[in-house]
Design an enzyme around this catalytic site. Structure first.
Site, short mmCIF file in Angstrom:
data_model
loop_
_atom_site.label_atom_id
_atom_site.label_comp_id
_atom_site.label_asym_id
_atom_site.label_seq_id
_atom_site.Cartn_x
_atom_site.Cartn_y
_atom_site.Cartn_z
N ASP A 196 0.82 -1.21 0.00
CA ASP A 196 0.00 0.00 0.00
C ASP A 196 0.86 1.27 0.00
OD1 ASP A 196 -2.04 -1.80 0.30
OD2 ASP A 196 -2.97 -0.79 2.00
N HIS A 350 3.76 -2.25 3.07
CA HIS A 350 3.81 -0.92 2.47
C HIS A 350 5.12 -0.74 1.70
CE1 HIS A 350 1.07 -0.61 5.93
NE2 HIS A 350 0.44 0.31 5.22
#
Length: 453
Positions: A196, A350
């Site tokens: 993400d 991430h």
């Protein structure tokens, strides 16, 4: 949890060919219109076709020191570590290059950022623009639940909303999901790889590692990052990774008005379309913050929500990789939980920060690949059997999703099948009548005999 209903949702007819498709896309992705080293900077690195007429502002970290060739010891990966510089782009793709997705349009003209054409980066996208007015029309024909926005997207910040979490379907407070949410990979011991918050300064380092291991991931990208690093998004897409929406400014969606949610999803979707020429059919709400109102908006706009896996005991497959170095202990707990599930799982990581990328390529992904029992690492759409064509609206071959909308003012976004006045149906159950999203989904699943707990 039975995840077959997710297969019905997206007409996952390509499951029988999943293995062959995966081998083919891994074999082709390095050659999809790439011109490697066709031009070089003074450092010898390939140049990119990205140009910018305006200096963009960003809250993401600015690199200041060279990237090393080795990953730091785990104890040295901290939030205060020196911020390294970027890894050069490994290839350039010109306008007209052909993606790996059958039926997808060729790459558009290289993106040029004009600040006046976009919302302020890292701020909630305004809802009073012409674009948002057009996107709001995509909600016509759907009953968006009349749920009051939360105070700030947290349980502590809004105890009244938290007490109604079950009826709201609020994931943040209680982990409530619906049949339309993708929350796992169906096959046991399958790891749904996702990153993400990019495209980041360090995403290329991650992409190089994934390529070296023949791994694919789903990247949930933020509009504010896309417009400042568009060529990284091109690299991700052209390498065969899945691209999905993660909003414009990364705010909790349940705290926003309906128009603001539309703006956040719409601007991120537009940024993706402008850069790589396609419109994703998957999205992930920031922080996992979703309720039935946000779900209905997302589905009406043609995007299926994807959330990382939680177990019935409250364990979550969020690596918390930004909490370094203690996050590796969280990851080790995730591996232990994986063997207790009857399905696979979706993991949250991430790629925005150097620390999280170092943790992924130096520790979490190698540990997963060497784990006993053996894990299968795969992108989320592919592990759910979704043909890669159906991950983007321009190449979508699914006649049941995106759902039929009333007319939209935005002609750049392909409409769903059918619409008001259409005679098309899905599974003999869908009609063109205006009905709540929940009824549409229930009728779709009932036709196939599926049920999710």
């Amino acid at each position: 949890m039975q995840l077959q209903a997710l297969v019905a949702l997206l007409s996952l007819l390509g499951a029988a060919n999943a293995t062959n498709e995966r081998h083919a896309r891994l074999g082709k992705r390095q050659n999809a219109g790439a011109v490697v080293g066709s031009s070089s900077s003074s450092s010898g690195a390939p140049t990119t076709s990205f140009t910018s007429s305006t200096t963009s502002t960003s809250n993401s970290p600015v690199p200041t020191t060279p990237v090393g060739t080795t990953i730091p010891p785990l104890a040295n990966i901290t939030s205060g570590m020196a911020t390294p510089s970027t890894v050069p782009l490994s290839a350039t793709y010109s306008a007209g290059a052909t993606p790996l997705i059958s039926g997808a349009p060729v790459l558009p003209t290289p993106f040029v950022f004009q600040a006046a054409d976009w919302p302020t980066q890292d701020q909630i996208a305004p809802s009073n623009s012409v674009e948002v007015t057009q996107w709001m029309e995509e909600l016509n024909g759907f009953n968006i639940p009349d749920i009051t926005p939360t105070a700030d997207g947290t349980c502590v910040g809004d105890p009244a909303a938290a007490s109604q979490a079950a009826s709201r379907g609020w994931w943040t407070c209680g982990g409530y999901t619906r049949a339309t949410d993708i929350t796992a990979c169906p096959s046991k011991l399958t790891w749904g790889v996702s990153f993400d918050d990019g495209p980041g300064f360090y995403s290329m380092e991650l992409l190089n590692y994934l390529a070296s291991k023949n791994l694919t991931s789903t990247f949930f990208v933020i509009g504010s990052r896309i417009v400042e690093r568009p060529q990284v998004l091109v690299e991700e897409y052209m390498a065969g990774h899945e691209i999905a929406v993660h909003t414009w400014s990364h705010r909790p969606l349940t705290m926003l008005t309906t128009a603001q949610v539309v703006a956040e999803l719409g601007w991120a979707r537009k940024a993706i379309k402008d850069v790589i020429g396609v419109t994703p059919t998957l999205m992930r709400p920031p922080f996992g913050d979703i309720d039935d109102r946000v779900r209905a908006i997302s589905l009406a706009m043609g995007m299926v929500p994807v959330i990382w896996t939680s177990t019935g005991t409250g364990a979550t497959f969020d690596t918390n990789d930004w909490k370094v170095p203690q996050s590796f202990a969280t990851f080790e707990a995730i591996l232990g939980n994986a063997t207790m599930l009857n399905t696979g799982f979706v993991v949250l990581e991430h790629d925005l920060y150097a620390q999280t990328v170092d943790l992924a390529i130096g520790y979490t992904l190698p540990a997963a690949m060497n784990y006993t029992p053996t894990l299968t690492l795969d992108s989320i759409g592919h592990c759910n059997g979704i043909p890669n064509t159906n991950l983007y609206r321009e190449s979508n071959q699914n006649t049941s999703f995106p759902y039929a909308n009333s007319t939209s003012g935005d002609t750049s976004v392909p409409s769903g099948s059918g619409g008001q006045g259409s005679t098309s149906t899905t599974g003999g159950a869908l009609s063109n009548a205006i009905m709540p999203i929940s009824m549409v989904v229930a009728s779709l699943f009932a036709a196939g005999g599926f049920f999710l707990m």
